[in-house]
Write an enzyme that holds these catalytic residues in place. Structure first.
Site, PDB file in Angstrom:
ATOM      1  CE  LYS A 150       6.863  -4.613 -10.463  1.00  0.00           C
ATOM      2  NZ  LYS A 150       7.843  -4.590  -9.050  1.00  0.00           N
ATOM      3  CG  ASP A 210       5.016  -1.701  -7.895  1.00  0.00           C
ATOM      4  OD1 ASP A 210       6.242  -1.788  -9.048  1.00  0.00           O
ATOM      5  OD2 ASP A 210       5.857  -1.295  -6.906  1.00  0.00           O
ATOM      6  CG  ASP A 228      -6.423 -12.989  -9.100  1.00  0.00           C
ATOM      7  OD1 ASP A 228      -5.581 -12.243  -9.717  1.00  0.00           O
ATOM      8  OD2 ASP A 228      -6.556 -14.333  -9.594  1.00  0.00           O
ATOM      9  N   GLY A 252       1.038  -1.216   0.449  1.00  0.00           N
ATOM     10  CA  GLY A 252      -0.422  -0.002   0.102  1.00  0.00           C
ATOM     11  C   GLY A 252       1.022   1.287   0.300  1.00  0.00           C
TER      12      GLY A 252
END
Length: 837
Positions: free
Chosen positions: A159, A119, A94, A58
């Site tokens: 990412k 990320d 998910d 977080g």
């Protein structure tokens, strides 16, 4: 055994780890999004709805809640549970499932996200190839979720890991976003393979191709194309070694084939690139034929023994040998083709064929025109980028005259090419008798008439020489500052000016050329063309009958401001001009013009021959009239004013002028001697109609060499020495400012001293002490810091403890490198006007 040092979890406990602990962030990755946000325009400060995918623990949600506007909606989702955070909605799910999509829609309702962050990284450890694909697949799933929830022009930050699927993902990003940039923030470790991609400007297409987000389509491995053998043949020195193993079913590196197979193959380039050697079968009848070729030399036989060591020239020789061999063996003969019968076209088919041809021609014409316009636009853009802002409309219009319309003299005048047309060749040639009959002239038959074409060529050549010389002067002025100063002092030598307007008789006698050729435009009946023809003729006459002025003088006096100006009297002298005669002529011309103006104003005067005196008796003088006569009431006052004016302009700057001044001051020469010296072999030199470059070259040789004296040289040196001794302007201004500040301080002290002296409550001793204290403040010298001596620690001073011998005051022991660094720092500080602390 010695104790091993801990590696800090492979270097993870770096400065960002401790900074995250100090700032209260849950992970060091928070600084990654902070640095990305600062680099790409602070997009978080403009986002009201933010979704963080794979948000655990977080830290990115913490940064978003801190940077986003107040009351922003921030949602964090991850497959693992997270501790709750203020102003952030978190849930466990998910991102690849439908449950995550439905819960996101429930939280967002009708809103769309301004920014989507990702990320995340999957669990790895199965195998390198499997892990790389799983990471790319997770990134694609995050993109799929972002596409469903992003607003138009939204931002997506994800990412991505370096792998063979990296370029495929970048291509997908570029299809959905306006701007895609890859970056690696400083907070990301160099040993990590992660790269962050910032996608800005979401296009939000109405219909999205599902194949863009399908992993099977995006990451599909395409078969490799045929190997480029031409690169091996034509650039054998540029060999790129690709260690990709053996080909399917081929486990050998050495290959050879028969030279006849090379001759008969349809792709000789591939054969040369794959084979190592060509073998020869001596008993083959075809080889016996090829062996007798003149190209089958010993060099050829040596080349086919090892093909991998050959160069470009050798491969070309083998290809030429193959072509000659195929010609002898008859392999390149075309098969006999039967005659093809072409059926004749009927009338409708013929018309359709012609229409298709016309349409094709029209398309080709439009395509050429479009290409031409695009090229012109490109040239114009390039010209504007290079700051070449010279107007080109004249040239473009002139180029389009003959293309779109017939010749029109009025149009030619508008486009500005009338002067060029006037200098062109004429077609209608009249005889001398016809010209003499029209103009009432008598032409001598013995006059030799030069060819007009040759004269034009000579004029063009002279114009080119003058233009080239002017360019040479401009280039020299740009390079040489002394040349620019010389031009500014001396100026350009202009032709003699004889007034605003010359007399008509002298112009006709001297300047009117004998033109035996006239234009053939007399048959034009259009009124516009007739008017343009008349303007052209009058313009040509004005050009031919121009006064003897230089080009710059003509350009100046062609202004309409000088149209009504009367010519003035000017006497032609060569070197010496008598100021008295000039003043008298000016006075006479002024009075004469004034009298003529008075005559025109008198409407009731009937006698035209009356003198100027009668005019003055009839009309009363105004104040301005009195000023005109009072300016020159006294000749002595006029002479004194003129002398003072010229005395201010005189500056003795050369040795010759200094010598002449000494001789005049000592009485060795008189004014009469100077006038006599003005008449010399160079005084009446004919410089009319000579080119400028010739006059510049002859100028240094066309002057009298005057003798100089030693005293004049020494006097001029002393004068220049005194001039050079003066400080520059900046130094003089600085001294003046310093003096002014000192005077202001002294005035303030005087005022304070006066107030102290007027104070009756203080004694005389106290007053004197306070005044002396004020004076000490003014005269107090600034304390200067003692200079530190740098001592290089080498030789006898190397490893010395204590003060070195011969050094007084403060000192500092340095080595050679430190001394150079200190000097460099001082130079930099002095250069940038900064004080070293």
């Amino acid at each position: 055994m010695g104790k091993t040092q801990k590696k800090n979890s492979k270097g993870r406990l770096d400065r960002y780890y401790y900074l995250a602990k100090e700032k209260g962030y849950r992970a060091r990755s928070s600084f990654k999004i902070i640095q990305i946000n600062e680099k790409f325009g602070h997009f978080l400060e403009k986002s009201k709805v933010v979704i963080d995918l794979c948000a655990a623990p977080g830290s990115w949600c913490q940064v978003a809640s801190k940077l986003c506007p107040v009351n922003s909606l921030i949602i964090g989702v991850d497959i693992v549970p997270m501790k709750p955070m203020p102003n952030v909605i978190t849930f466990q799910s998910d991102i690849t499932t439908e449950d995550c999509r439905s819960r996101l829609r429930g939280y967002m309702k009708t809103w769309k996200a301004d920014t989507v962050l990702h990320d995340g990284a999957p669990n790895v450890g199965l195998g390198w190839a499997q892990d790389a694909f799983t990471q790319s697949h997770l990134t694609l799933q995050a993109l799929k979720l972002a596409v469903e929830n992003l607003v138009v022009n939204g931002t997506f930050v994800t990412k991505i890991f370096r792998s063979k699927d990296y370029n495929k993902l970048i291509w997908v990003f570029q299809q959905l976003f306006e701007k895609v940039e890859a970056t690696k923030p400083p907070a990301s470790r160099n040993v990590s393979a992660e790269i962050f991609v910032v996608c800005k400007g979401f296009k939000a297409p109405k219909k999205l191709d599902p194949r863009l987000l399908d992993p099977k389509e995006v990451f599909e491995e395409l078969p490799d194309g045929p190997q480029n053998m031409e690169a091996k043949i034509y650039n054998p020195e540029k060999k790129v070694r690709k260690r990709q193993g053996y080909e399917e079913g081929d486990h050998l590196l050495y290959h050879e084939c028969s030279v006849l197979d090379f001759v008969k193959s349809e792709d000789p380039i591939t054969v040369l690139g794959e084979m190592n050697k060509f073998t020869v079968e001596q008993d083959d009848p075809e080889w016996k034929i090829l062996k007798r070729l003149k190209q089958t030399t010993n060099e050829f036989m040596a080349c086919i023994e090892d093909l991998k060591v050959l160069g470009k020239k050798d491969f070309k020789m083998l290809l030429k040998w193959r072509k000659a061999s195929r010609d002898i063996l008859g392999l390149d003969k075309d098969e006999d083709k039967g005659d093809i019968e072409i059926e004749p076209l009927n009338e409708e088919e013929q018309i359709e064929k012609e229409l298709r041809d016309l349409q094709e021609k029209q398309k080709q014409k439009q395509k050429r025109e479009k290409r031409r316009k695009n090229e012109e636009k490109q040239k114009e853009l390039t010209r504007m980028q290079m700051n070449m802002l010279t107007p080109t409309d004249i040239g473009i219009e002139a180029a389009n005259i003959g293309r779109d319309s017939l010749f029109n003299l009025k149009t030619a005048e508008k486009t500005g090419i009338l002067d060029k047309l006037a200098k062109g060749k004429k077609r209608v040639i009249f005889t001398e008798d016809e010209i003499a009959q029209d103009n009432d002239l008598h032409i001598d038959e013995n006059i030799v008439i030069r060819d007009r074409h040759d004269m034009n060529e000579v004029d063009d050549l002279e114009g080119e020489l003058n233009a080239m010389y002017q360019d040479y002067k401009n280039r020299k002025a740009e390079r040489d500052a002394n040349f620019r100063a010389k031009q500014a002092r001396g100026g350009d030598v202009e032709d003699e000016w004889t007034g605003f307007e010359g007399t008509k008789d002298s112009e006709d006698e001297n300047n009117e050329p004998k033109d035996y050729i006239e234009s053939d435009d007399s048959e034009l009946s259009d009124e516009d063309d007739d008017e343009a023809i008349n303007q052209l003729i009058s313009k040509l006459k004005s050009q031919n009958n121009g006064s003897k002025l230089s080009s710059q003088a003509k350009a100046l006096f062609s202004n309409p401001l000088f149209e009504n100006v009367q010519p003035i009297l000017q006497s032609k002298t060569d070197d010496v001009v008598d100021s008295e005669s000039v003043g008298d002529a000016t006075k006479i011309s002024n009075k004469r013009s004034y009298n003529e103006m008075k005559k025109e104003d008198l409407s009731d005067s009937s006698d035209e021959d009356s003198s100027s005196e009668s005019d003055f008796e009839i009309v009363a003088n105004d104040e301005s009239d009195g000023d005109i006569d009072s300016d020159y009431d006294s000749d002595e006052e006029r002479k004194r004013t003129t002398k003072e004016k010229y005395d201010k302009d005189i500056d003795i700057a050369t040795v010759e002028a200094m010598t002449l001044a000494h001789q005049l001051a000592l009485g060795q020469r008189s004014k009469h001697d100077l006038v006599d010296e003005g008449f010399n072999r160079y005084a009446f030199r004919d410089t009319e109609n000579l080119p400028e470059w010739f006059l510049e070259e002859e100028k240094q040789h066309s002057k009298v060499n005057r003798p100089i004296t030693k005293e004049a040289v020494m006097a001029l040196k002393e004068k220049m020495k005194a001039l050079n001794a003066r400080p520059i302007k900046k130094v003089a201004e600085a001294r003046a400012r310093k003096k002014m500040r000192a005077v202001k301080r002294l005035e303030k002290i005087k005022k304070k001293a006066g107030l102290i002296n007027d104070d009756s409550d203080k004694s005389e001793k106290d007053k004197a002490e306070e005044i002396a204290k004020l004076m000490r403040k003014v005269t107090k010298k600034q304390k200067t810091k003692p200079k530190v001596t740098l001592v290089v620690a080498h030789g006898k001073n190397k490893g010395l403890s204590g003060r070195p011998k011969g050094i007084k005051g403060k000192y500092k022991m340095v080595d050679g490198v430190l001394k150079n660094e200190q000097r460099a720092l001082k130079r930099i500080a002095k250069k940038h006007h900064k004080k070293k602390k």
